[in-house]
Write a protein that holds these residues in place. Structure first.
Motif, short mmCIF file in Angstrom:
data_model
loop_
_atom_site.label_atom_id
_atom_site.label_comp_id
_atom_site.label_asym_id
_atom_site.label_seq_id
_atom_site.Cartn_x
_atom_site.Cartn_y
_atom_site.Cartn_z
N CYS A 128 4.88 -23.15 35.09
CA CYS A 128 5.16 -21.95 34.30
C CYS A 128 5.25 -22.22 32.81
N ASP A 129 5.38 -21.12 32.05
CA ASP A 129 5.44 -21.21 30.58
C ASP A 129 6.58 -20.33 30.04
N PRO A 130 7.82 -20.62 30.45
CA PRO A 130 8.95 -19.74 30.10
C PRO A 130 9.17 -19.62 28.59
N ASP A 185 9.36 -13.39 31.56
CA ASP A 185 9.13 -13.04 32.96
C ASP A 185 9.05 -14.27 33.85
N ASP A 186 8.64 -15.41 33.28
CA ASP A 186 8.72 -16.67 34.04
C ASP A 186 10.16 -16.93 34.45
N SER A 187 11.08 -16.66 33.53
CA SER A 187 12.50 -16.91 33.78
C SER A 187 13.01 -16.03 34.91
N ALA A 195 1.72 -20.63 40.28
CA ALA A 195 1.37 -20.83 38.87
C ALA A 195 1.62 -19.54 38.10
N LEU A 196 2.45 -19.63 37.08
CA LEU A 196 2.87 -18.44 36.33
C LEU A 196 2.41 -18.48 34.88
N GLY A 197 1.63 -19.48 34.55
CA GLY A 197 1.13 -19.62 33.18
C GLY A 197 -0.35 -19.98 33.19
N PRO A 198 -0.86 -20.41 32.02
CA PRO A 198 -2.24 -20.91 31.99
C PRO A 198 -2.41 -22.06 32.98
N SER A 237 -1.34 -17.52 41.90
CA SER A 237 -1.39 -17.54 40.43
C SER A 237 -1.18 -16.14 39.87
N MET A 238 -0.22 -16.00 38.96
CA MET A 238 -0.15 -14.75 38.19
C MET A 238 -1.19 -14.93 37.09
N GLY A 239 -2.24 -14.09 37.15
CA GLY A 239 -3.25 -14.19 36.11
C GLY A 239 -4.42 -13.31 36.43
N GLU A 283 -6.74 -11.27 30.59
CA GLU A 283 -5.29 -11.40 30.75
C GLU A 283 -4.86 -12.71 30.11
N TYR A 284 -3.63 -12.82 29.56
CA TYR A 284 -3.23 -13.94 28.73
C TYR A 284 -3.42 -15.32 29.39
N ASN A 285 -2.91 -15.50 30.61
CA ASN A 285 -2.92 -16.85 31.19
C ASN A 285 -4.32 -17.44 31.27
N TYR A 286 -5.30 -16.56 31.60
CA TYR A 286 -6.67 -17.08 31.74
C TYR A 286 -7.43 -17.00 30.40
N GLY A 297 -2.90 -10.36 39.72
CA GLY A 297 -3.34 -9.98 38.38
C GLY A 297 -2.68 -8.73 37.84
N LEU A 298 -3.16 -8.32 36.67
CA LEU A 298 -2.55 -7.17 35.99
C LEU A 298 -2.69 -5.87 36.79
N ASP A 299 -3.67 -5.81 37.70
CA ASP A 299 -3.85 -4.59 38.51
C ASP A 299 -2.57 -4.27 39.28
N ILE A 326 7.25 -6.86 34.25
CA ILE A 326 7.68 -8.22 34.61
C ILE A 326 6.65 -8.78 35.60
N ASN A 327 5.65 -9.47 35.04
CA ASN A 327 4.51 -9.96 35.82
C ASN A 327 4.89 -11.06 36.82
N ASP A 328 5.52 -12.12 36.33
CA ASP A 328 5.65 -13.35 37.12
C ASP A 328 6.47 -13.24 38.40
O1 RIB Z 1 -0.37 -11.93 31.10
C1 RIB Z 1 0.93 -12.11 31.58
C2 RIB Z 1 1.21 -13.56 31.85
O2 RIB Z 1 1.08 -14.30 30.64
C3 RIB Z 1 2.64 -13.80 32.32
O3 RIB Z 1 2.66 -14.92 33.14
C4 RIB Z 1 3.37 -14.08 31.05
O4 RIB Z 1 4.54 -14.86 31.26
C5 RIB Z 1 2.33 -14.88 30.30
O5 RIB Z 1 2.38 -16.23 30.78
#
Ligand code: RIB
Ligand code: CA
Length: 326
Positions: free
Chosen positions: A8-10, A13-15, A121-124, A147-149, A163-166, A191-193, A241-243
């Motif tokens: 993750c990348d706190p 929302d990772d938190s 996986a909650l980040g890139p 993976s959230m992404g 979306e940010y992570n990817y 994903g964001l959907d 709150i995605n993650d």
């Molecule tokens: O696009 C949202 C994602 O990017 C979430 O995981 C947020 O924490 C950021 O990492």
């Protein structure tokens, strides 16, 4: 008990996702690996420790991973998560918590080769791409990869389509998706959907503070910056709150539904970072991704609220059900 590594990348929302995971008896979080994303990796490490201290779980080991994307310039998301990466809550640093010698990828390699371990996986996906480079057999032994992404039909949050992570590390995301395809494996893409359906509103937060003042106040402290950001940029009352949804899906596979498809990540041009989901199978390729498009919000919120606030399901239904399905 499912052994899990949270990468993750706190990150706010990772938190919240870590709070849900560590309040869920079905999973054993054997370690948290940090990747540069919302926050630079050193700050993400400190923030993970801040969350673990609040939870009384400093026993969970944290490792530092990639400090930059595979090829692109690193672009943080502190504009969204605050200068401290935790909503400018400016929580005190946790004393005596040095970054371990062992890297995140080394920890992943050792853990994955020893036993059945899944990765949320909650980040890139930079750490996972490095794992493919250095220990491909370890990567391929991941039991479940959630993976959230990415995004299918929903618009991006870093560009019209990404979306940010990817988007932050498209080359790593591409390597992960391509490696899964080549090895007949799949990623579960939250994903964001679906994550855009999960909005923490002021009313839900107020009720959370009544239900559990200590945890509710803590969550308010780290999310109020996020509330302001969402209102300014997307006129959303509350914050997406995605993650936590990725953790919830790992815990209960009925929360999300969708379809399997061959998916690739674009690494250049105007649609850099886009997940190109071949939902109509134009390419006639085996699927490498489970793309989630529907979410049972009531089931998610009951899981999240009962576990994070430590309240009974009956209390949760009585106090929150009219707030959730609005
Ligand atoms: O696009 C949202 C994602 O990017 C979430 O995981 C947020 O924490 C950021 O990492
Ligand atoms: Ca994240």
């Amino acid at each position: 008990m499912n052994k899990v590594i949270i990468d993750c990348d706190p990150g706010i929302d990772d938190s919240l996702a870590i709070m849900l995971a560590l309040n869920s008896p079905e999973i054993d979080v054997i370690g948290i690996t940090i990747v540069a994303g919302n926050s630079p990796v050193e700050l993400g490490f400190k923030n993970a420790k801040r969350i673990l201290k609040f939870l009384g779980r400093l026993d969970v080991p944290v490792y530092a991973g990639a400090s930059a994307p595979r090829k692109r310039e690193y672009v943080n998301a502190l504009d969204t998560h605050g200068s401290d990466g935790l909503g400018e809550s400016f929580l005190p640093e946790v004393e005596g918590q040095k970054i371990p010698e062992k890297s995140a990828v080394k920890f992943m390699e050792e853990s994955l080769l020893q036993s059945d371990v899944s990765v949320i996986a909650l980040g890139p996906l930079s750490n996972l791409a490095e794992l493919i480079d250095k220990a491909p057999s370890a990567f391929l032994s991941i039991k479940r990869l959630v993976s959230m992404g990415g995004n299918f039909r929903s618009h991006g949050n870093c560009s019209p389509v990404a979306e940010y992570n990817y988007w932050e590390d498209p080359d790593s995301a591409k390597l992960v998706f391509d490696t899964l395809y080549e090895n007949h494996k799949k990623i579960e893409m939250v994903g964001l959907d679906v994550t855009r359906e999960i909005v923490l509103t002021p009313e839900i937060l107020a009720e959370m503070k009544r239900a559990n003042p200590i945890t509710g106040d803590f969550i308010e402290k780290i999310t109020s910056f996020y509330f302001k950001f969402h209102w300014e940029w997307e006129h959303i009352r509350g914050c997406v709150i995605n993650d936590p949804l990725a953790v919830a899906q790992f815990l209960n596979p009925d929360i999300l539904s969708g379809f399997e498809a061959f998916t690739e990540v674009e690494t250049g041009g105007i649609s850099l970072g886009q997940t190109v989901v071949d939902s109509m199978s134009f390419y006639r390729k085996e699927s490498n991704a489970l793309i989630y498009t529907k979410v049972d919000k009531a089931v998610f919120w009951e899981m999240f609220l009962t576990r994070v606030l430590n309240i009974e399901p009956e209390y949760c239904k009585a106090k929150f059900s009219n707030l959730i399905l609005r």
